[in-house]
Design an enzyme around this catalytic site. Structure first.
Site, PDB file in Angstrom:
ATOM      1  N   ILE A  12       0.828  -1.218   0.000  1.00 39.94           N
ATOM      2  CA  ILE A  12       0.000   0.000   0.000  1.00 39.94           C
ATOM      3  C   ILE A  12       0.858   1.262   0.000  1.00 39.94           C
ATOM      4  CG2 ILE A  12      -0.315   0.254   2.512  1.00 39.94           C
ATOM      5  CD1 ILE A  12      -3.355   0.781   1.823  1.00 39.94           C
ATOM      6  N   ASN A  25      -2.815   1.254  15.653  1.00 42.56           N
ATOM      7  CA  ASN A  25      -3.322   0.840  16.965  1.00 42.56           C
ATOM      8  C   ASN A  25      -3.664   2.104  17.741  1.00 42.56           C
ATOM      9  OD1 ASN A  25      -0.945   1.694  18.627  1.00 42.56           O
ATOM     10  ND2 ASN A  25       0.072   0.172  17.332  1.00 42.56           N
ATOM     11  N   VAL A  34       1.327  -3.003   8.181  1.00 42.71           N
ATOM     12  CA  VAL A  34       1.060  -1.829   7.359  1.00 42.71           C
ATOM     13  C   VAL A  34       1.538  -0.565   8.082  1.00 42.71           C
ATOM     14  CG1 VAL A  34      -0.742  -0.411   6.320  1.00 42.71           C
ATOM     15  CG2 VAL A  34      -0.984  -2.871   6.323  1.00 42.71           C
ATOM     16  N   ASP A  35       1.264  -0.498   9.354  1.00 42.50           N
ATOM     17  CA  ASP A  35       1.613   0.663  10.174  1.00 42.50           C
ATOM     18  C   ASP A  35       3.121   0.940  10.092  1.00 42.50           C
ATOM     19  OD1 ASP A  35       1.148   2.685  11.993  1.00 42.50           O
ATOM     20  OD2 ASP A  35       0.825   1.369  13.715  1.00 42.50           O
ATOM     21  N   SER A 123      -7.218  -5.305  10.245  1.00 41.58           N
ATOM     22  CA  SER A 123      -7.376  -6.358  11.270  1.00 41.58           C
ATOM     23  C   SER A 123      -7.006  -7.772  10.809  1.00 41.58           C
ATOM     24  CB  SER A 123      -8.799  -6.398  11.856  1.00 41.58           C
ATOM     25  OG  SER A 123      -9.047  -5.290  12.704  1.00 41.58           O
ATOM     26  N   THR A 124      -6.556  -7.930   9.554  1.00 46.77           N
ATOM     27  CA  THR A 124      -6.320  -9.302   9.079  1.00 46.77           C
ATOM     28  C   THR A 124      -4.881  -9.786   9.261  1.00 46.77           C
ATOM     29  OG1 THR A 124      -5.814  -8.630   6.805  1.00 46.77           O
ATOM     30  CG2 THR A 124      -8.131  -9.052   7.336  1.00 46.77           C
ATOM     31  N   GLY A 125      -4.047  -8.969   9.910  1.00 40.95           N
ATOM     32  CA  GLY A 125      -2.668  -9.386  10.181  1.00 40.95           C
ATOM     33  C   GLY A 125      -2.517  -9.744  11.640  1.00 40.95           C
ATOM     34  N   TYR A 127      -3.914  -8.614  14.123  1.00 39.05           N
ATOM     35  CA  TYR A 127      -5.183  -8.654  14.862  1.00 39.05           C
ATOM     36  C   TYR A 127      -6.044  -9.874  14.549  1.00 39.05           C
ATOM     37  CZ  TYR A 127      -4.402  -4.000  16.959  1.00 39.05           C
ATOM     38  OH  TYR A 127      -3.923  -2.933  17.686  1.00 39.05           O
TER      39      TYR A 127
HETATM   40  N1  AR6 Z   1       0.701  -3.122   2.159  1.00 39.81           N
HETATM   41  C1  AR6 Z   1      -0.518  -3.697   2.138  1.00 39.81           C
HETATM   42  N2  AR6 Z   1      -0.906  -4.638   3.021  1.00 39.81           N
HETATM   43  C2  AR6 Z   1      -0.013  -5.004   3.963  1.00 39.81           C
HETATM   44  C3  AR6 Z   1       1.283  -4.440   4.071  1.00 39.81           C
HETATM   45  C4  AR6 Z   1       1.633  -3.451   3.105  1.00 39.81           C
HETATM   46  N3  AR6 Z   1       2.829  -2.852   3.110  1.00 39.81           N
HETATM   47  N4  AR6 Z   1       1.920  -5.008   5.130  1.00 39.81           N
HETATM   48  C5  AR6 Z   1       1.058  -5.901   5.681  1.00 39.81           C
HETATM   49  N5  AR6 Z   1      -0.103  -5.917   4.959  1.00 39.81           N
HETATM   50  P1  AR6 Z   1      -1.508  -5.624   9.975  1.00 39.81           P
HETATM   51  P2  AR6 Z   1      -3.831  -5.377  11.773  1.00 39.81           P
HETATM   52  C6  AR6 Z   1      -1.339  -6.693   5.184  1.00 39.81           C
HETATM   53  O1  AR6 Z   1      -0.865  -6.594  10.900  1.00 39.81           O
HETATM   54  O2  AR6 Z   1      -4.128  -6.818  11.678  1.00 39.81           O
HETATM   55  C7  AR6 Z   1       0.422  -3.140  13.721  1.00 39.81           C
HETATM   56  O3  AR6 Z   1       1.505  -3.465  14.544  1.00 39.81           O
HETATM   57  C8  AR6 Z   1      -1.267  -7.898   6.059  1.00 39.81           C
HETATM   58  O4  AR6 Z   1      -0.874  -9.024   5.290  1.00 39.81           O
HETATM   59  O5  AR6 Z   1      -0.677  -4.557   9.365  1.00 39.81           O
HETATM   60  O6  AR6 Z   1      -4.959  -4.374  11.660  1.00 39.81           O
HETATM   61  C9  AR6 Z   1      -0.383  -1.953  14.247  1.00 39.81           C
HETATM   62  O7  AR6 Z   1       0.446  -1.019  14.917  1.00 39.81           O
HETATM   63  C10 AR6 Z   1      -2.685  -8.023   6.545  1.00 39.81           C
HETATM   64  O8  AR6 Z   1      -3.516  -8.679   5.576  1.00 39.81           O
HETATM   65  O9  AR6 Z   1      -2.739  -4.846  10.710  1.00 39.81           O
HETATM   66  C11 AR6 Z   1      -1.330  -2.611  15.201  1.00 39.81           C
HETATM   67  O10 AR6 Z   1      -0.750  -2.817  16.469  1.00 39.81           O
HETATM   68  C12 AR6 Z   1      -3.178  -6.585   6.627  1.00 39.81           C
HETATM   69  O11 AR6 Z   1      -2.233  -5.827   5.881  1.00 39.81           O
HETATM   70  C13 AR6 Z   1      -1.625  -3.940  14.543  1.00 39.81           C
HETATM   71  O12 AR6 Z   1      -0.492  -4.224  13.729  1.00 39.81           O
HETATM   72  C14 AR6 Z   1      -3.277  -6.016   8.035  1.00 39.81           C
HETATM   73  O13 AR6 Z   1      -2.202  -6.483   8.825  1.00 39.81           O
HETATM   74  C15 AR6 Z   1      -2.830  -3.878  13.644  1.00 39.81           C
HETATM   75  O14 AR6 Z   1      -3.107  -5.157  13.164  1.00 39.81           O
END
Ligand code: AR6
Length: 170
Positions: A12, A25, A34-35, A123-125, A127
């Site tokens: 992204i 978060n 992503v964050d 939320s799919t990573g 979380y």
């Molecule tokens: N581009 C697009 N999608 C991505 C990328 C990217 N660069 N990197 C990961 N994903 P997550 P959450 C996908 O864990 O579950 C953080 O530490 C990934 O495969 O980023 O909402 C925050 O600070 C997954 O499908 O977010 C919070 O503490 C999706 O993005 C916590 O993680 C979301 O994964 C939030 O967890």
């Protein structure tokens, strides 16, 4: 109006859009996934604005299901909209909170005048939300949002996530 929904597989932080949504978060101070990628590539200006938000309106942090905007720093966007997804729970239905992330992010996008908004699969990573269910909730929430945003782009990191969203965007 219902926005046009598009799907992209990739990172992204490489997208060009008016607003890029961050799966943040409550602390707004960064993390992994992503964050982490958004703060790394967007640079320190984003974190500086997040800290300012914590020092003012969001002293206790951003609540789950809510959204707030900052600069996009060096990303190819005008704004990052930070939203906090719910941690998935087997025992409690938190899907209204996940839908709220999309609705509130689009509400903020409307306030800003953003026309194109890129979302990750919130939320799919870390979380733990199952991707198929998350995709259904995301697509339904965007379709129901009643927004002036013209294009909502879901940016999915891997094949499985892309396929899950493709099931619902037809
Ligand atoms: N581009 C697009 N999608 C991505 C990328 C990217 N660069 N990197 C990961 N994903 P997550 P959450 C996908 O864990 O579950 C953080 O530490 C990934 O495969 O980023 O909402 C925050 O600070 C997954 O499908 O977010 C919070 O503490 C999706 O993005 C916590 O993680 C979301 O994964 C939030 O967890």
């Amino acid at each position: 109006m219902t926005p046009t929904l598009t799907l992209v597989q990739g990172d992204i932080t490489e997208q060009s859009a008016d607003a890029i949504v961050n799966a943040a978060n409550s602390s707004l101070l960064g993390g992994g996934g992503v964050d982490g990628a958004i703060h790394r590539r967007g640079g320190p200006e984003i974190l500086a604005e997040c800290r300012a938000l914590r020092a003012s309106r969001y002293g206790k942090g951003l609540r789950t299901g809510q959204a707030v905007a900052t600069t996009a720093g060096r990303l190819d966007a005008r704004w990052v909209i930070h939203t906090v997804g719910p941690v998935h729970s087997a025992g409690e239905d938190r899907s209204a909170l996940l839908a709220s992330c999309y609705r509130e992010s689009l509400r903020v996008a409307d306030e800003l005048g953003a026309r194109t908004v890129a979302f990750p699969a919130v939320s799919t990573g870390v979380y733990g939300w199952p991707i198929n269910d998350a995709a259904r909730i995301a697509v339904e929430a965007v379709r129901a949002a009643g927004t002036a945003v013209e294009e909502v782009r879901f940016v999915l990191f891997d094949d499985r996530a892309y396929a899950a969203f493709a099931e619902h965007v037809r």
